[in-house]
Design a protein around this motif. Structure first.
Motif, PDB file in Angstrom:
ATOM      1  N   LEU A 267     -33.211  19.555  -8.965  1.00 15.75           N
ATOM      2  CA  LEU A 267     -33.081  19.110 -10.347  1.00 15.75           C
ATOM      3  C   LEU A 267     -31.686  19.391 -10.921  1.00 15.75           C
ATOM      4  CD1 LEU A 267     -34.955  17.634 -12.161  1.00 15.75           C
ATOM      5  CD2 LEU A 267     -35.835  19.787 -13.035  1.00 15.75           C
ATOM      6  N   GLU A 268     -31.137  20.570 -10.618  1.00 14.18           N
ATOM      7  CA  GLU A 268     -29.857  20.940 -11.230  1.00 14.18           C
ATOM      8  C   GLU A 268     -28.732  20.030 -10.743  1.00 14.18           C
ATOM      9  OE1 GLU A 268     -28.584  25.021 -10.751  1.00 14.18           O
ATOM     10  OE2 GLU A 268     -26.732  24.568 -11.841  1.00 14.18           O
ATOM     11  N   LYS A 269     -28.663  19.865  -9.422  1.00 12.36           N
ATOM     12  CA  LYS A 269     -27.572  19.063  -8.870  1.00 12.36           C
ATOM     13  C   LYS A 269     -27.710  17.585  -9.244  1.00 12.36           C
ATOM     14  CE  LYS A 269     -24.614  18.920  -4.888  1.00 12.36           C
ATOM     15  NZ  LYS A 269     -24.436  19.164  -3.453  1.00 12.36           N
ATOM     16  N   SER A 270     -28.947  17.092  -9.251  1.00 11.33           N
ATOM     17  CA  SER A 270     -29.072  15.681  -9.637  1.00 11.33           C
ATOM     18  C   SER A 270     -28.728  15.493 -11.111  1.00 11.33           C
ATOM     19  CB  SER A 270     -30.442  15.090  -9.293  1.00 11.33           C
ATOM     20  OG  SER A 270     -31.465  16.008  -9.460  1.00 11.33           O
ATOM     21  N   GLY A 271     -28.997  16.531 -11.923  1.00 15.36           N
ATOM     22  CA  GLY A 271     -28.566  16.485 -13.324  1.00 15.36           C
ATOM     23  C   GLY A 271     -27.046  16.394 -13.422  1.00 15.36           C
ATOM     24  N   LEU A 272     -26.375  17.197 -12.588  1.00 14.57           N
ATOM     25  CA  LEU A 272     -24.907  17.171 -12.574  1.00 14.57           C
ATOM     26  C   LEU A 272     -24.378  15.810 -12.124  1.00 14.57           C
ATOM     27  CD1 LEU A 272     -23.969  20.631 -11.005  1.00 14.57           C
ATOM     28  CD2 LEU A 272     -23.338  19.817 -13.270  1.00 14.57           C
ATOM     29  N   TYR A 273     -25.018  15.252 -11.109  1.00 14.60           N
ATOM     30  CA  TYR A 273     -24.602  13.930 -10.624  1.00 14.60           C
ATOM     31  C   TYR A 273     -24.763  12.869 -11.718  1.00 14.60           C
ATOM     32  CZ  TYR A 273     -23.892  14.964  -5.623  1.00 14.60           C
ATOM     33  OH  TYR A 273     -23.408  15.412  -4.430  1.00 14.60           O
ATOM     34  N   LEU A 274     -25.880  12.962 -12.449  1.00  7.24           N
ATOM     35  CA  LEU A 274     -26.109  11.971 -13.511  1.00  7.24           C
ATOM     36  C   LEU A 274     -25.111  12.159 -14.652  1.00  7.24           C
ATOM     37  CD1 LEU A 274     -30.009  11.784 -13.676  1.00  7.24           C
ATOM     38  CD2 LEU A 274     -28.441   9.968 -12.971  1.00  7.24           C
ATOM     39  N   ALA A 275     -24.822  13.422 -14.966  1.00  9.80           N
ATOM     40  CA  ALA A 275     -23.821  13.678 -16.011  1.00  9.80           C
ATOM     41  C   ALA A 275     -22.475  13.106 -15.572  1.00  9.80           C
ATOM     42  CB  ALA A 275     -23.701  15.181 -16.273  1.00  9.80           C
ATOM     43  N   GLN A 276     -22.184  13.277 -14.297  1.00  8.72           N
ATOM     44  CA  GLN A 276     -20.941  12.734 -13.750  1.00  8.72           C
ATOM     45  C   GLN A 276     -20.917  11.209 -13.876  1.00  8.72           C
ATOM     46  OE1 GLN A 276     -18.396  14.256 -11.557  1.00  8.72           O
ATOM     47  NE2 GLN A 276     -18.311  12.977  -9.758  1.00  8.72           N
ATOM     48  N   MET A 277     -22.060  10.599 -13.556  1.00  9.05           N
ATOM     49  CA  MET A 277     -22.125   9.147 -13.646  1.00  9.05           C
ATOM     50  C   MET A 277     -21.866   8.687 -15.087  1.00  9.05           C
ATOM     51  SD  MET A 277     -25.196   6.658 -12.391  1.00  9.05           S
ATOM     52  CE  MET A 277     -25.864   5.931 -13.840  1.00  9.05           C
ATOM     53  N   VAL A 278     -22.490   9.368 -16.038  1.00  3.84           N
ATOM     54  CA  VAL A 278     -22.306   8.986 -17.438  1.00  3.84           C
ATOM     55  C   VAL A 278     -20.860   9.198 -17.866  1.00  3.84           C
ATOM     56  CG1 VAL A 278     -22.920   9.583 -19.825  1.00  3.84           C
ATOM     57  CG2 VAL A 278     -24.706   9.321 -18.107  1.00  3.84           C
TER      58      VAL A 278
ATOM     59  N   ALA B 239     -29.084  11.376 -20.040  1.00  4.78           N
ATOM     60  CA  ALA B 239     -28.821  12.562 -20.867  1.00  4.78           C
ATOM     61  C   ALA B 239     -30.089  13.402 -21.008  1.00  4.78           C
ATOM     62  CB  ALA B 239     -28.277  12.155 -22.228  1.00  4.78           C
ATOM     63  N   GLY B 240     -31.239  12.726 -21.148  1.00 10.50           N
ATOM     64  CA  GLY B 240     -32.511  13.449 -21.207  1.00 10.50           C
ATOM     65  C   GLY B 240     -32.696  14.318 -19.978  1.00 10.50           C
ATOM     66  N   ILE B 241     -32.261  13.818 -18.824  1.00  8.29           N
ATOM     67  CA  ILE B 241     -32.411  14.586 -17.587  1.00  8.29           C
ATOM     68  C   ILE B 241     -31.402  15.738 -17.536  1.00  8.29           C
ATOM     69  CG2 ILE B 241     -32.276  14.506 -15.056  1.00  8.29           C
ATOM     70  CD1 ILE B 241     -33.402  11.628 -15.229  1.00  8.29           C
ATOM     71  N   TYR B 242     -30.109  15.448 -17.788  1.00 12.55           N
ATOM     72  CA  TYR B 242     -29.167  16.564 -17.646  1.00 12.55           C
ATOM     73  C   TYR B 242     -29.235  17.567 -18.796  1.00 12.55           C
ATOM     74  CZ  TYR B 242     -25.696  13.361 -19.941  1.00 12.55           C
ATOM     75  OH  TYR B 242     -25.044  12.490 -20.770  1.00 12.55           O
ATOM     76  N   LYS B 243     -29.878  17.180 -19.896  1.00 10.90           N
ATOM     77  CA  LYS B 243     -30.111  18.176 -20.942  1.00 10.90           C
ATOM     78  C   LYS B 243     -31.355  19.000 -20.646  1.00 10.90           C
ATOM     79  CE  LYS B 243     -28.598  15.558 -24.991  1.00 10.90           C
ATOM     80  NZ  LYS B 243     -29.177  14.964 -26.225  1.00 10.90           N
ATOM     81  N   GLY B 244     -32.138  18.567 -19.635  1.00 14.14           N
ATOM     82  CA  GLY B 244     -33.324  19.317 -19.257  1.00 14.14           C
ATOM     83  C   GLY B 244     -34.571  18.928 -20.038  1.00 14.14           C
TER      84      GLY B 244
END
Lengths: 135, 337
Positions: free
Chosen positions: B231-242, B297-302
């Motif tokens: 979950l943490e790394k995929s959150g980082l990847y998504l934040a990176q994508m955004v 954002a919902g995902i990387y904000k948790g």
């Protein structure tokens, strides 16, 4: 995006400059509108920085425990990987990996230390002592 | 030293530099959307082997340098372009250009760019700005992202022109050569060829990393991220994508809007080809990218994090791929009036 929907959440960039956005007016015609930031972007950036802070803290710990030289700390601090540091210093990657060992680092010549200090935009003394001045 | 140059803020650095460098020569005809569209700026690529801040690189626009080259080429404007191995020669060349009263485009890294806020400084080396003058040891800089102009000392400028890492600029400098007046006929031809090139880039580049198939492929990958990366790394990847999608110098959602604006402006030059209607599809695609970013954002904000949330995220990209594919296929089929 409609012109009225262009977000105005104040970002750290927004304090310095607003960004140009293309958006449509009530007739569907494209116009430009300035935005001071968007919450979704701001939290994406915060997320990336949260991760960087963690890596910096962990690097600092490793240096304090003498498991790595201050190079590791400043690499994380300056968001660099070995490839980028090799580019800035002219050292080979394997040399940098060697210099990451505390005992090798402590025997480096002043000239080599200066190359690292310049790459990190710091003074040699700060490099040795792992000191950062806010910038 | 005074050079006849007017700073105008833009949404994207390279189309902004292109517009500002061509402004006088084109009599103000080459707007940012026209430069972006003629330069075939819209793109998508997922490049996992180039790491940016420990995540995969995701590009939403064409390769650095292409917008300027292509816009000039399509308008029959010669391009002068040079890279350097020596910092001294790079500065000498720049000074000579300024002595000849020529504003020039420079590719730079943003990490050591002093006027950017610290939070925005990453080792991203494909930023573009114009140098338009020199006063003592200071260079006058027009960065299209900024509302006003800036000043860099010769050391500061050298540092960003010789930034290291992926896409290192190597002092890359470029400017339009001799420009004669640009006719409407030239612009019409350039618009057609820009659209044709963008159709190729989005529909026909082989492999599944680029264009609409790249978007689709990335959507399918995202669905597997939660299991594969945690979950943490995929959150980082998504934040990176955004960040890549929306941040300064990039702007995927924003790029769809610039392309929409381009088609609207083109409709005036080439009426009767339904470019205005197709513009609306790109507006919709831009809106969809933004909706996807809100979900990410919902995902990387948790706030979100179930497999279903990742499936929804992936499906957003699949839908976007379908919409952009249809839009480019419509553009491809145009029989120009």
């Amino acid at each position: 995006m409609k012109k009225d929907d262009v977000p105005q959440d104040l970002s750290s960039l927004g304090k310095i400059t607003k960004e140009v956005c293309y958006a449509t007016d009530s007739n569907g015609k494209y116009v430009t509108e300035l935005s001071s930031g968007w919450d979704v972007k701001i939290t994406a950036l915060d997320t990336a920085w949260g991760d960087i802070e963690k890596r910096i803290a962990s690097a600092k710990q490793q240096v304090l425990e003498k498991k790595a030289s201050p190079l590791l700390f400043f690499m994380e601090y300056r968001l660099m990987d070995i490839g980028i540091l090799a580019g800035y210093t002219g050292f080979w990657k394997w040399q940098i990996k060697r210099h990451m060992k505390p005992e090798v680092f402590s025997s480096l010549s002043e000239k080599k230390l200066e190359k690292y200090a310049e790459a990190f935009n710091i003074q040699v003394n700060d490099l040795k002592n792992m000191t950062v001045h806010g910038d | 030293m005074e050079i006849d140059f007017e700073h105008r803020q833009a949404a994207h650095c390279e189309s902004g530099v292109t517009t500002n460098l061509l402004w006088n020569a084109s009599g103000g005809k080459i707007t940012e959307p026209l430069a972006f569209g003629i330069g075939a700026g819209l793109f998508f690529a997922y490049i996992p082997f180039i790491k940016v801040n420990n995540g995969p690189a995701i590009a939403f626009r064409t390769m650095p340098g292409h917008i300027f080259s292509r816009t000039c080429k399509s308008l029959n404007i010669p391009v002068v372009r040079q890279k350097f191995s020596s910092k001294e020669k790079a500065q000498l060349f720049l000074d000579e250009c300024l002595d000849k009263r020529k504003p020039v485009g420079c590719q730079v890294g943003v990490y050591y760019l002093p006027y950017f806020p610290k939070e925005y400084r990453f080792h991203f080396n494909a930023h573009n700005l114009v140098v338009y003058g020199k006063e003592g040891d200071n260079y006058l800089v027009s960065d299209p992202i900024m509302e006003g102009t800036n000043v860099l000392s010769s050391y500061e400028l050298e540092r960003v022109r010789f930034a290291k890492g992926a896409l290192s600029p190597k002092g890359h400098i470029y400017y339009p050569g001799q420009v004669s007046a640009i006719s409407d006929e030239q612009i019409k031809q350039a618009i057609k060829s820009g659209i044709k090139k963008n159709v190729f880039n989005m529909l026909h580049i082989p492999g599944s990393f680029a264009g609409v198939s790249g978007i689709k492929n990335t959507g399918n990958k995202i669905k597997k991220w939660r299991d594969k990366l945690g979950l943490e790394k995929s959150g980082l990847y998504l934040a990176q994508m955004v960040r890549m999608q929306e941040e300064i110098g990039t702007g995927g959602g924003g790029f769809r809007y610039i392309y929409g604006a381009f088609l609207q402006e083109s409709d005036i030059y080439l009426p009767g080809n339904q470019l205005g209607e197709i513009s609306g599809i790109f507006t919709k695609a831009g809106d969809m990218w933004r909706t996807a970013a809100v979900h990410a954002a919902g995902i990387y904000k948790g706030r979100l994090g179930s497999q279903n949330d990742f499936n929804i995220m992936g499906d957003y990209l699949l839908e976007i791929a379908a919409v952009e594919k249809a839009a480019f296929e419509t553009l491809k089929k145009i029989k120009w009036q």
